[in-house]
Design an enzyme around this catalytic site. Structure first.
Site, PDB file in Angstrom:
ATOM      1  N   ASP A  57     -44.310  20.882  18.680  1.00 39.34           N
ATOM      2  CA  ASP A  57     -43.204  21.392  19.483  1.00 39.34           C
ATOM      3  C   ASP A  57     -43.593  22.905  19.598  1.00 39.34           C
ATOM      4  O   ASP A  57     -43.413  23.236  21.003  1.00 39.34           O
ATOM      5  CB  ASP A  57     -41.878  21.285  18.695  1.00 39.34           C
ATOM      6  N   ASP A  90     -35.962  20.651  16.100  1.00 39.16           N
ATOM      7  CA  ASP A  90     -34.928  20.473  14.955  1.00 39.16           C
ATOM      8  C   ASP A  90     -33.453  20.498  15.843  1.00 39.16           C
ATOM      9  O   ASP A  90     -32.630  19.750  15.680  1.00 39.16           O
ATOM     10  CB  ASP A  90     -34.903  21.160  13.825  1.00 39.16           C
TER      11      ASP A  90
HETATM   12  C1  GLA Z   1     -40.159  22.769  11.169  1.00 46.99           C
HETATM   13  C2  GLA Z   1     -39.956  23.304  12.407  1.00 46.99           C
HETATM   14  C3  GLA Z   1     -40.045  22.666  13.587  1.00 46.99           C
HETATM   15  C4  GLA Z   1     -41.163  22.074  13.736  1.00 46.99           C
HETATM   16  C5  GLA Z   1     -41.775  21.266  12.359  1.00 46.99           C
HETATM   17  C6  GLA Z   1     -43.237  20.839  12.343  1.00 46.99           C
HETATM   18  O1  GLA Z   1     -39.446  21.488  11.019  1.00 46.99           O
HETATM   19  O2  GLA Z   1     -38.620  23.931  12.308  1.00 46.99           O
HETATM   20  O3  GLA Z   1     -39.856  23.405  14.987  1.00 46.99           O
HETATM   21  O4  GLA Z   1     -42.332  23.049  14.069  1.00 46.99           O
HETATM   22  O5  GLA Z   1     -41.724  22.344  11.333  1.00 46.99           O
HETATM   23  O6  GLA Z   1     -43.452  19.674  13.312  1.00 46.99           O
END
Ligand code: GLA
Length: 382
Positions: free
Chosen positions: A35, A170
């Site tokens: 992301d 997320d």
């Molecule tokens: C955490 C971060 C997300 C993403 C994941 C890895 O959950 O909050 O933004 O980068 O790690 O994919």
């Protein structure tokens, strides 16, 4: 606790009638550490949520209380803190601070939080509290933000107020997830597509119950390594803005000129983006074994190239291989502990859950939490 019960608790504490906002945690099926490289992810919202009850107050205070923790926090709206202080209330106050910085003044308000997303398990309990708080505060200050804008506001809260350089995944899926669907998100354009997940499978989430200390430092370090890779690659390809713009062939061509660690990190991200694209096709076509195979590849890549797995996650993934009904699985979220996500035939989900818990406990000596889930709806008011 449902909304009616939370309403009663709020009335007992604050003596006024609240409105209630609800936002879920998430599990990511495919596309890890892509992301923040402007790539693709495929998470879904899950049935664990955080609820925030809110009502206006006549003074200039934000009073924040939780059903889980005993402290009560009071903030002066004319003198809000500039940074988080390391408590759960940061996720509520941080959103108010970011709204204020955008020019949306929040009136005095009382908030009561009830979180049901397991904390520290990598299922985004922080995104859930941020999104529910954002919707609650917006309902009082009249800011007209779309759900993708709410997601961006919450991501900014993490980046600026909390100090975690997380991507958008997320918060976005907590806002816009849909029951029975995975959300394929382009983290550059924020275009997304909902892909149905067949009823014949369940998402079995297995919590290793460990979270290794160095997790947040290592996360930020991985981001720096990806940025370093982009910087190197732009020498030969000035048009590249992010790892999203790089192909495996391009990367391989420059392997010899890149430090080995940077090359491995980049290879994970570039190939993971491809896996998400392929996975979207497999899931749309109902090819669950094909999708499961990509989840396995993703785990191996996170373990060997991106190096964010750990023994407990690897053990959980290995045990799953021997169980009936398993289509595929992997670690999910940032890594260094937390959960695995497994695609399991619905008919076998119960026995899968029982057996994986028993075997993990035998090998690791810790009893894991195992949840049989289906994709759930994103944030709601009411
Ligand atoms: C955490 C971060 C997300 C993403 C994941 C890895 O959950 O909050 O933004 O980068 O790690 O994919």
């Amino acid at each position: 606790m449902n909304s009616a019960q939370l309403t009663r608790r709020f009335e007992d504490s604050f003596g006024s009638k609240p409105r209630i906002f609800c936002a879920p945690g998430r599990v990511n099926l495919l596309g890890e550490h892509t992301d923040y490289n402007e790539g693709f992810v495929m998470p879904c919202a899950i049935g664990f949520s955080t609820r925030v009850a809110i009502a206006p107050r006549s003074d200039r205070k934000l009073v924040v209380q939780s059903e889980e923790f005993s402290e009560k926090f009071e903030f002066d709206l004319d003198n809000l803190p500039g940074r988080g202080s390391g408590t759960w209330s940061d996720y509520v106050i941080g959103v108010a601070v970011m709204l204020q910085r955008m020019g949306h003044q929040t009136p005095g308000a009382s908030l009561l939080v009830r979180g049901e997303v397991p904390i520290g398990a990598g299922l985004s309990s922080s995104a859930a509290i941020e999104v529910a708080s954002a919707l609650a505060l917006i309902s009082l200050n009249g800011a007209k933000l779309s759900l993708p804008e709410v997601a961006k506001l919450c991501q900014k809260t993490e980046n600026v107020f909390i100090g975690a350089r997380v991507g958008i995944m997320d918060q976005f899926v907590s806002c816009l997830g849909k029951a029975g669907h995975a959300l394929l998100l382009d983290c550059r354009s924020l275009e997304f597509k909902l892909i149905p997940i067949q009823e014949s499978v369940r998402l079995v989430i297995c919590n290793t119950m460990v979270k290794h200390e160095h997790a947040s430092g290592a996360y930020n370090r991985r981001r720096e390594e990806c940025d370093e890779g982009v910087k190197l690659l732009t020498q030969w390809h000035p048009e590249i803005r992010a790892l999203r713009d790089v192909s495996v062939e391009q990367l391989e061509r420059h392997q010899a000129a890149m430090p080995a660690t940077i090359y491995k990190r980049c290879l994970h991200v570039v190939a993971e983006n491809q896996r998400v694209q392929e996975g979207a096709k497999d899931l749309s076509a109902g090819d669950l074994d094909g999708f499961g195979g990509l989840m396995r590849q993703s785990h191996h890549s996170l373990r060997d190239l991106f190096e964010v797995s750990c023994r407990e996650l690897d053990v959980m993934v290995e045990i799953a291989e021997s169980l009936n009904g398993y289509c595929g699985g992997r670690m999910t979220g940032g890594g260094f502990g937390g959960c695995t996500v497994n695609l399991v035939r619905t008919a076998d989900a119960e026995s899968f859950a029982g057996q994986i818990a028993e075997r993990y406990q035998t090998v690791v000596g810790i009893k894991p939490d195992v949840y049989i889930c289906a994709a759930a709806d994103g944030a709601t008011a009411g």
